[in-house]
Design an enzyme around this catalytic site. Structure first.
Site, mmCIF file in Angstrom:
data_model
loop_
_atom_site.group_PDB
_atom_site.id
_atom_site.type_symbol
_atom_site.label_atom_id
_atom_site.label_comp_id
_atom_site.label_asym_id
_atom_site.label_seq_id
_atom_site.Cartn_x
_atom_site.Cartn_y
_atom_site.Cartn_z
ATOM 1 N N GLY A 548 0.842 -1.203 0.000
ATOM 2 C CA GLY A 548 0.000 0.000 0.000
ATOM 3 C C GLY A 548 0.871 1.244 0.000
ATOM 4 O O GLY A 548 1.961 1.235 -0.585
ATOM 5 N N GLU A 549 0.384 2.291 0.625
ATOM 6 C CA GLU A 549 1.063 3.600 0.724
ATOM 7 C C GLU A 549 1.149 4.336 -0.603
ATOM 8 O O GLU A 549 1.500 5.503 -0.636
ATOM 9 C CB GLU A 549 2.520 3.477 1.250
ATOM 10 C CG GLU A 549 2.687 2.825 2.579
ATOM 11 C CD GLU A 549 4.163 2.745 2.994
ATOM 12 O OE1 GLU A 549 5.037 3.213 2.240
ATOM 13 O OE2 GLU A 549 4.434 2.195 4.072
ATOM 14 N N GLY A 550 0.922 3.637 -1.715
ATOM 15 C CA GLY A 550 1.148 4.226 -3.032
ATOM 16 C C GLY A 550 2.403 3.648 -3.694
ATOM 17 O O GLY A 550 2.775 4.056 -4.796
#
Ligand SMILES: Cc1cc2nc3c(=O)[nH]c(=O)nc-3n(C[C@H](O)[C@H](O)[C@H](O)COP(=O)(O)O)c2cc1C
Length: 582
Positions: A548-550
């Site tokens: 996640g997080e980008g």
């Protein structure tokens, strides 16, 4: 009623307002006659001031040696600012001129004495900052009068204020408000140089005008706009002509047809989105990491404590997370948005405080959020997309943080695609068999409770209802972010399963929003593959990431940029004189 000015005089006022420019280049060496400078300073001195305190003074500087010392001060801060910029921004900044201290015959520093007039200065007692505002108004008057005189003015703020104050001999209680470079010019640019350079754009007036309450956008004499409807109405299909031109150009480029594989389609889609071929390069890029907490965490769907959301937000802001490392490598900026973290976050640069509530409610017990909250989060995301595009970004990248958000994502994916919870639910950050079984059960219970598919109840026909039932605030904000990007025809690179679930909501609200979406990667979460096939998007990277997080989206950024650059820069067989395959 007092009369307004005659038409031609009114026009002159509006003209000088529209044509005032911050000027940094094209200054002439001609001296500024004292009487002209006197008129301009007199205009500045007529500015309004809090309690009529007139806190300004004007230091007029012509001495070359002093200006050289001032330029050196600004140069140091310019270099420090440049060193802090992500790749594409740094390159763009390098091309910008930010001061003309030595190119102009006169510099004027405008100061503020915050004590002038004593303790009972009317209005300043409650708002001390109004002293500074008053000096700024003097600057505005000076700037307008200078334009009318044909004098260019450039404001330089790359200073440590006390360093500059010392150079100008200001007493300790007097502050520098503005440092202005003044001189005659041959012409004034028709629009801000930063707009011409693509650094930032002007926000439309309709975004800035609110009726009665902040957030209720309405121009005078018009009904308040339904902002979500406005965003949705602005989303249109891709431009078929631009796509055809891109396909045709790909076939003429000096390479075997189709040899760029999926990147050819990326370039064609970018052209369709931009409405022209070649499309603009998708840079600078900005990752917006939307962070929020989830009530369903209480169901024991993850071994991670909820506090980790806030702790990771601090990590993003300190530059210590994986997304920061990847973004630094790709030359992208990272912005963190608190849309619903269950903790009070310190205001720090890089954090956008947009909290809707301190986490959602547990969706197994009731709706995760109210419909109004879901709409507010959607609008927050759309507005952030707008602001980031107005700030000059040409590519948006989704990021997210929220402990338990893969559970909410699984429920959203089931609601939007009809997938079975056992297929759509994954192990998130990594969980044991018992937790995994519980997680699937939680998703099933949520779906049972909210019946997203049942007629008359919120279902795919009511995407806001589905978001409210299961979503996190980050899902709803990400959906709005995607819609905002689509409305502005700016590409948005999607990260993994959380962004995918949000994209399902966005596309349910506006099917053409899919044209703006580029799937950065395929995450290891099983629900993500279901989502991508539902959206008809091909992931650019498939490395088994599940962070996640980008992170996955940022990895794909250079691929999307390379696809656009190839379409723009690669020679064609005819232009390069290369023979085609017979
Ligand atoms: C408070 C303030 C500080 C500014 N500082 C700088 C600066 O350090 N360097 C610069 O090049 N422009 C500076 N500017 C100019 C702005 O970039 C410019 O006003 C803006 O791009 C809009 O363009 P316009 O003034 O031509 O409409 C400053 C403007 C203001 C109002």
């Amino acid at each position: 009623m007092a009369e307004g000015y005659p038409r031609d005089q009114r026009d002159a006022i509006y003209r000088v307002i529209a044509e005032r420019r911050d000027v940094r280049q094209g200054f002439r060496p001609d001296p500024v006659p004292p009487e002209v400078l006197g008129r301009v300073l007199a205009a500045a001195h007529q500015a309004p001031s809090v309690g009529f305190s007139q806190p300004w003074d004007f230091i007029v500087i012509t001495d070359r040696a002093r200006r050289e010392r001032v330029a050196a001060l600004a140069g140091r801060h310019r270099d420090a600012f440049a060193a802090d910029l992500p790749g594409a921004r740094a390159r763009a900044f390098d091309r910008l001129k930010i001061e003309s201290i030595l190119d102009t015959p006169v510099n004027i520093a405008v100061s503020c004495d915050r004590t002038r007039g004593g303790r009972h200065t009317l209005g300043r007692a409650t708002q001390p900052q109004t002293a500074d505002f008053s000096s700024v108004l003097a600057v505005a008057n000076l700037w307008l009068a200078a334009r009318a005189e044909g004098l260019g003015v450039g404001w330089v703020s790359f200073f440590d204020e006390r360093e500059l104050a010392a150079e100008l001999g200001l007493p300790a209680h007097v502050a520098v408000i503005a440092y202005l470079c003044v001189g005659f010019v041959d012409q004034f640019a028709p629009e801000p140089e930063l707009a011409t350079a693509g650094w930032a754009r002007r926000r439309p007036l309709s975004w800035a005008v609110h009726a009665e309450e902040f957030g209720r956008r309405a121009m005078p004499g018009e009904e308040p706009v339904d902002q979500l409807a406005d965003v949705l109405a602005a989303i249109a299909p891709p431009d078929a002509e631009a796509m055809a031109a891109a396909r045709e150009r790909q076939d003429r480029m000096t390479k075997p047809r189709g040899s760029l594989g999926a990147l050819e389609e990326v370039s064609v889609r970018l052209a369709g989105l931009a409405g022209g071929c070649p499309p603009p390069l998708p840079e600078p890029a900005c990752v917006a990491v939307f962070a929020a907490d989830h009530g369903v965490h209480a169901q024991g769907v993850t071994p991670w404590p909820q506090e980790v959301t806030a702790q990771m937000v601090a990590n993003f802001l300190a530059g210590g997370a994986v997304v920061n490392a990847f973004a630094a490598q790709a030359g992208a900026e990272v912005t963190v948005v608190d849309v619903g973290v269950a903790a009070d976050l310190e205001p720090v640069p890089g954090l956008l405080p947009r909290k809707i509530a301190r986490g959602t409610a547990d969706f197994t017990e009731g709706p995760a959020m109210t419909r109004d909250q879901a709409t507010a989060a959607l609008l927050t995301g759309a507005e952030i997309a707008r602001d980031l595009v107005a700030a000059g970004n040409r590519c948006l990248v989704t990021g997210d943080m929220g402990i338990a958000n893969t559970t909410a994502s699984a429920a959203l994916i089931c609601a939007f695609t009809g997938a079975d919870p056992a297929d759509a639910t994954g192990r998130g950050t990594g969980i044991d068999a018992a937790t995994y079984a519980r997680k699937i059960d939680v998703v099933c219970r949520g779906l049972d409770r909210h019946q997203p598919g049942a007629p008359g109840v919120s279902g795919p026909a009511d995407p806001v209802g589905v978001l409210a039932a299961f979503g996190g605030f980050e899902h709803a904000a990400l959906a709005g972010f995607i819609l905002g990007a689509a409305a502005l025809r700016v590409p948005v690179i999607l990260d993994g399963v959380i962004a995918g679930a949000a994209a399902l909501a966005a596309v349910a609200l506006a099917p053409d929003a899919a044209a703006a979406c580029f799937a950065g990667h395929r995450s290891a979460e099983p629900g993500h593959a279901i989502t991508l096939s539902h959206l008809g998007l091909r992931p650019l990277v498939d490395l088994g990431l599940r962070l996640g997080e980008g992170t996955g989206a940022v990895l794909a950024l250079p691929l999307v940029q390379s696809a656009a650059r190839a379409l723009r820069d690669v020679a064609t067989f005819d232009s390069a004189g290369v023979a085609e395959k017979s």
